[in-house]
Write an enzyme that holds these catalytic residues in place. Structure first.
Site, PDB file in Angstrom:
ATOM      1  N   VAL A  96      13.622   4.228  -1.776  1.00 15.58           N
ATOM      2  CA  VAL A  96      12.672   4.378  -0.684  1.00 15.58           C
ATOM      3  C   VAL A  96      13.113   3.471   0.457  1.00 15.58           C
ATOM      4  O   VAL A  96      13.421   2.301   0.240  1.00 15.58           O
ATOM      5  CB  VAL A  96      11.247   3.972  -1.137  1.00 15.58           C
ATOM      6  CG1 VAL A  96      10.268   4.083   0.008  1.00 15.58           C
ATOM      7  CG2 VAL A  96      10.803   4.793  -2.323  1.00 15.58           C
ATOM      8  N   CYS A  97      13.158   4.018   1.671  1.00 15.50           N
ATOM      9  CA  CYS A  97      13.412   3.199   2.847  1.00 15.50           C
ATOM     10  C   CYS A  97      12.364   3.560   3.894  1.00 15.50           C
ATOM     11  O   CYS A  97      11.379   4.232   3.569  1.00 15.50           O
ATOM     12  CB  CYS A  97      14.836   3.373   3.359  1.00 15.50           C
ATOM     13  SG  CYS A  97      15.273   5.045   3.811  1.00 15.50           S
ATOM     14  N   LYS A  98      12.557   3.137   5.106  1.00 16.18           N
ATOM     15  CA  LYS A  98      11.522   3.344   6.114  1.00 16.18           C
ATOM     16  C   LYS A  98      11.345   4.827   6.442  1.00 16.18           C
ATOM     17  O   LYS A  98      10.239   5.346   6.401  1.00 16.18           O
ATOM     18  CB  LYS A  98      11.852   2.553   7.379  1.00 16.18           C
ATOM     19  CG  LYS A  98      10.761   2.597   8.415  1.00 16.18           C
ATOM     20  CD  LYS A  98      11.052   1.656   9.551  1.00 16.18           C
ATOM     21  CE  LYS A  98       9.893   1.657  10.542  1.00 16.18           C
ATOM     22  NZ  LYS A  98      10.097   0.687  11.592  1.00 16.18           N
ATOM     23  N   GLY A 100      14.064   7.276   5.508  1.00 14.57           N
ATOM     24  CA  GLY A 100      15.017   8.068   4.750  1.00 14.57           C
ATOM     25  C   GLY A 100      16.458   7.930   5.207  1.00 14.57           C
ATOM     26  O   GLY A 100      17.346   8.558   4.648  1.00 14.57           O
ATOM     27  N   MET A 125       8.936   5.698   3.655  1.00 15.13           N
ATOM     28  CA  MET A 125       7.590   5.125   3.688  1.00 15.13           C
ATOM     29  C   MET A 125       6.753   5.710   4.822  1.00 15.13           C
ATOM     30  O   MET A 125       5.522   5.727   4.726  1.00 15.13           O
ATOM     31  CB  MET A 125       7.660   3.603   3.819  1.00 15.13           C
ATOM     32  CG  MET A 125       8.082   2.899   2.550  1.00 15.13           C
ATOM     33  SD  MET A 125       7.032   3.243   1.121  1.00 15.13           S
ATOM     34  CE  MET A 125       5.508   2.474   1.603  1.00 15.13           C
TER      35      MET A 125
END
Length: 138
Positions: A96-98, A100, A125
């Site tokens: 998971v990142c901010k 993608g 996220m």
């Protein structure tokens, strides 16, 4: 510019084939980072398969809100901290990142190191928050 447009008009088949090849290359490269999951699929993976959620954002963003039981390994430090994931090598891992943008590269790195079940949260996220799903805050 006029010559370029004239070329495209005359060679539309070649230009179309080139665009298809570029699109396929982009799709192939993004698939190397692992399949993408929707937020609902992430919840299912965690609940049914005890998937490990790895948050790739920096610690400041992580502290502002993260998925329950997620561990924080910033994408810039993944190469040095992936040892922490060795015990979960055969478990599903969801990156998971901010938004993608970093999870694909991180997925490629983990897949190259023998992690078999790596996937990514589609939209990161931002998508999780847009769906108003719960976050843990410190």
């Amino acid at each position: 510019m006029a010559l370029f447009l004239e070329f495209l008009a005359e060679q539309w088949i070649v230009a179309s084939a080139l665009m298809v090849c570029v699109g396929l290359l982009i799709r192939h490269e993004s698939a190397k980072g692992g399949p993408t999951l929707s937020p609902q699929q992430l919840i299912t993976e965690v609940n049914q398969k005890q998937a490990l959620v790895v948050d790739l954002r920096d610690s400041k963003e992580f502290d502002q809100g993260h998925i329950v039981d997620a561990i924080n390994i910033p994408h810039a430090k993944l190469a040095t901290r992936k040892v922490e994931l060795e015990s979960s090598k055969d478990k599903p891992i969801i990156l998971v990142c901010k938004m993608g943008q970093h999870s694909g590269a991180a997925g490629k790195t983990l897949a190259a190191d023998g992690f078999n079940q790596v996937s990514r949260l589609s939209g990161g996220m931002m998508e999780w928050q847009n769906m108003q799903l719960p976050l843990v805050t410190k």
